[in-house]
Design a protein around this motif. Structure first.
Motif, PDB file in Angstrom:
ATOM      1  N   VAL B 131     -56.544   2.367 -68.621  1.00  0.00           N
ATOM      2  CA  VAL B 131     -56.272   3.766 -68.957  1.00  0.00           C
ATOM      3  C   VAL B 131     -56.065   3.898 -70.460  1.00  0.00           C
ATOM      4  O   VAL B 131     -55.416   3.059 -71.074  1.00  0.00           O
ATOM      5  N   VAL B 160     -50.900   9.431 -70.600  1.00  0.00           N
ATOM      6  CA  VAL B 160     -52.140   8.857 -70.102  1.00  0.00           C
ATOM      7  C   VAL B 160     -53.247   9.903 -70.151  1.00  0.00           C
ATOM      8  O   VAL B 160     -53.056  11.048 -69.747  1.00  0.00           O
ATOM      9  N   GLN B 161     -54.402   9.494 -70.636  1.00  0.00           N
ATOM     10  CA  GLN B 161     -55.559  10.367 -70.715  1.00  0.00           C
ATOM     11  C   GLN B 161     -56.639   9.851 -69.775  1.00  0.00           C
ATOM     12  O   GLN B 161     -56.413   8.972 -68.956  1.00  0.00           O
ATOM     13  N   GLN B 186     -45.046  11.591 -53.316  1.00  0.00           N
ATOM     14  CA  GLN B 186     -45.708  12.431 -54.296  1.00  0.00           C
ATOM     15  C   GLN B 186     -47.206  12.158 -54.326  1.00  0.00           C
ATOM     16  O   GLN B 186     -47.623  10.995 -54.261  1.00  0.00           O
ATOM     17  N   SER B 189     -50.798  11.593 -59.672  1.00  0.00           N
ATOM     18  CA  SER B 189     -51.317  12.509 -60.686  1.00  0.00           C
ATOM     19  C   SER B 189     -52.467  11.889 -61.457  1.00  0.00           C
ATOM     20  O   SER B 189     -53.110  12.556 -62.245  1.00  0.00           O
ATOM     21  N   ASP B 190     -52.747  10.613 -61.218  1.00  0.00           N
ATOM     22  CA  ASP B 190     -53.956  10.022 -61.805  1.00  0.00           C
ATOM     23  C   ASP B 190     -54.457   8.909 -60.885  1.00  0.00           C
ATOM     24  O   ASP B 190     -53.804   8.553 -59.902  1.00  0.00           O
ATOM     25  N   ALA B 192     -55.235   5.711 -61.650  1.00  0.00           N
ATOM     26  CA  ALA B 192     -54.639   4.388 -61.836  1.00  0.00           C
ATOM     27  C   ALA B 192     -53.407   4.210 -60.959  1.00  0.00           C
ATOM     28  O   ALA B 192     -53.103   3.098 -60.516  1.00  0.00           O
ATOM     29  N   THR B 193     -52.698   5.298 -60.693  1.00  0.00           N
ATOM     30  CA  THR B 193     -51.506   5.199 -59.854  1.00  0.00           C
ATOM     31  C   THR B 193     -51.861   4.648 -58.474  1.00  0.00           C
ATOM     32  O   THR B 193     -51.095   3.875 -57.884  1.00  0.00           O
ATOM     33  N   GLU B 196     -52.118   0.992 -58.830  1.00  0.00           N
ATOM     34  CA  GLU B 196     -50.772   0.411 -58.933  1.00  0.00           C
ATOM     35  C   GLU B 196     -50.131   0.313 -57.538  1.00  0.00           C
ATOM     36  O   GLU B 196     -49.525  -0.705 -57.199  1.00  0.00           O
ATOM     37  N   GLN B 201     -53.290  -4.439 -61.147  1.00  0.00           N
ATOM     38  CA  GLN B 201     -52.764  -4.356 -62.500  1.00  0.00           C
ATOM     39  C   GLN B 201     -53.571  -3.347 -63.322  1.00  0.00           C
ATOM     40  O   GLN B 201     -54.799  -3.356 -63.300  1.00  0.00           O
ATOM     41  N   VAL B 202     -52.854  -2.507 -64.050  1.00  0.00           N
ATOM     42  CA  VAL B 202     -53.482  -1.510 -64.915  1.00  0.00           C
ATOM     43  C   VAL B 202     -53.137  -1.842 -66.356  1.00  0.00           C
ATOM     44  O   VAL B 202     -51.964  -2.059 -66.675  1.00  0.00           O
ATOM     45  N   VAL B 203     -54.139  -1.896 -67.211  1.00  0.00           N
ATOM     46  CA  VAL B 203     -53.874  -2.154 -68.629  1.00  0.00           C
ATOM     47  C   VAL B 203     -54.206  -0.915 -69.451  1.00  0.00           C
ATOM     48  O   VAL B 203     -54.955  -0.039 -69.006  1.00  0.00           O
ATOM     49  N   VAL B 204     -53.619  -0.845 -70.644  1.00  0.00           N
ATOM     50  CA  VAL B 204     -53.805   0.326 -71.489  1.00  0.00           C
ATOM     51  C   VAL B 204     -54.621  -0.037 -72.722  1.00  0.00           C
ATOM     52  O   VAL B 204     -54.574  -1.163 -73.204  1.00  0.00           O
TER      53      VAL B 204
END
Lengths: 231, 231
Positions: B131, B160-161, B186, B189-190, B192-193, B196, B201-204
């Motif tokens: 992300v 996060v974009q 919930q 909202s994106d 990548a969630t 997760e 694993q999510v990297v930025v």
């Protein structure tokens, strides 16, 4: 209540990429911080205010204040090395009858009068500390280096704007406590955080997208477009 | 790698206050989502893409895509009730040789090519999910009703974009798991969630302020000003 504002305006605006102090960047031909003072004053809730500027630019800022012929009387005093120092400096010189203090970023030029009034009125109604907030537009993630470690529930998060409003005694006590503790850990990114650390309660009222902060070049593009629209 | 994009564009844009689907709002005379497609395609990393639109507006969107004469071939397919449904719908129809998927908000018209390339290249280099992020500009607080309960350390938070990039198998597995779990709690909202939640694993990588999302009327003012500047 007798309400005064402290406007920290000593930031250098590195993210704007300008050499001039951020507060003195022109938007629609008027320095950024003068828009902010005008927006605060238009609320009709302020008796006086202190602008805390870069020491070497206080003369220029005082001249800009005079030229703007604002309704509220604003003093310009030299700021310190950090935002916290600057707000502390502004608090020192408030008149003795002031019992409510607003702290407002000089870089939020277009805060609507309704937001200012909501903040002042909530303190007047008994709150110790009040912050205007808006929903978080983007997803926010918590990172450790380059790896995402959590995605906090966005419905419980708010973006915090200014002016933040305080019972004067509460804000002064929070600043005294922060100075005494030697500011361990992260520097506070806003004034309400100091009240939270001192054990005080902070309540939220609705902010407004127009109270956005000018941080980077795109914010300046937006500010110019709005200055053109609103004359 | 063979990379395709899914662009959910079925949102109604209530916060914009328009009657038209948000993706079809005109910015500089061009529909918002066409700017987004053009920005993605300019990266040179895409082989194909799926736009997921409101069912009753897919005809109009397909016509806008044809009129724009884009380099990448974009299909327009009807979306579902939620963003998650729409992305799932787009994933279903990707060609079998696609191994990297970008998911990009139709309402981010000006994402720079560098951001798109960083995301694709990080997946190509082995990341499961990537992300683009920028620092959080405003202080963020966690609230419970009208009371602030915490101020998370801002230095650990990122906004996060999109585009978000994924190894195709990882994203498909995350969507399958989300559908199977009946989406408790919930809504994400994106995208990548969802990865997760599935334990991935999510990297930025660095995003860019220009990759901002058009959410409210002020964002549209900024987008118009930028469209004028950049022709």
């Amino acid at each position: 209540v007798t309400c005064a504002a402290v406007v920290p305006a000593a930031g250098r605006g590195e993210r704007l990429g300008t050499r001039e102090a951020k507060a003195l960047c022109l938007v629609g031909g008027v320095p950024l911080f003068v828009h902010a003072l005008r927006s605060l004053g238009a609320s009709g809730r302020l008796s006086a205010g202190m602008v805390v500027g870069p020491p070497q630019r206080c003369e220029a800022m005082a001249a800009a204040v005079r030229a703007a012929r604002l309704d509220v009387g604003w003093d310009v005093v030299p700021g310190g090395a950090t935002r916290q120092d600057s707000v502390g400096r502004g608090l020192r010189d408030l008149a003795s009858d002031v019992d409510v203090v607003l702290v407002h970023d000089a870089a939020r030029p277009f805060v609507p009068v309704e937001v200012v009034r909501r903040v002042v009125d909530a303190v007047g109604a008994g709150a110790d500390a009040v912050v205007p907030v808006v929903p978080v537009a983007d997803t926010v993630k918590q990172v450790d280096g380059a790896v995402v470690v959590a995605t906090p529930d966005r419905s419980r998060l708010r973006q915090v704007q200014t002016p933040q409003g305080f019972r004067r005694s509460v804000l002064e006590a929070a600043y005294t406590a922060a100075a005494a503790s030697g500011a361990p850990g992260q520097p506070a990114s806003d004034d309400a955080t100091l009240v939270e650390r001192a054990g005080g309660q902070v309540v939220v009222v609705p902010g407004d997208p127009l109270a956005f902060k000018v941080t980077g070049p795109l914010d300046l593009v937006l500010a110019e477009a709005l200055a053109r629209q609103h004359g």
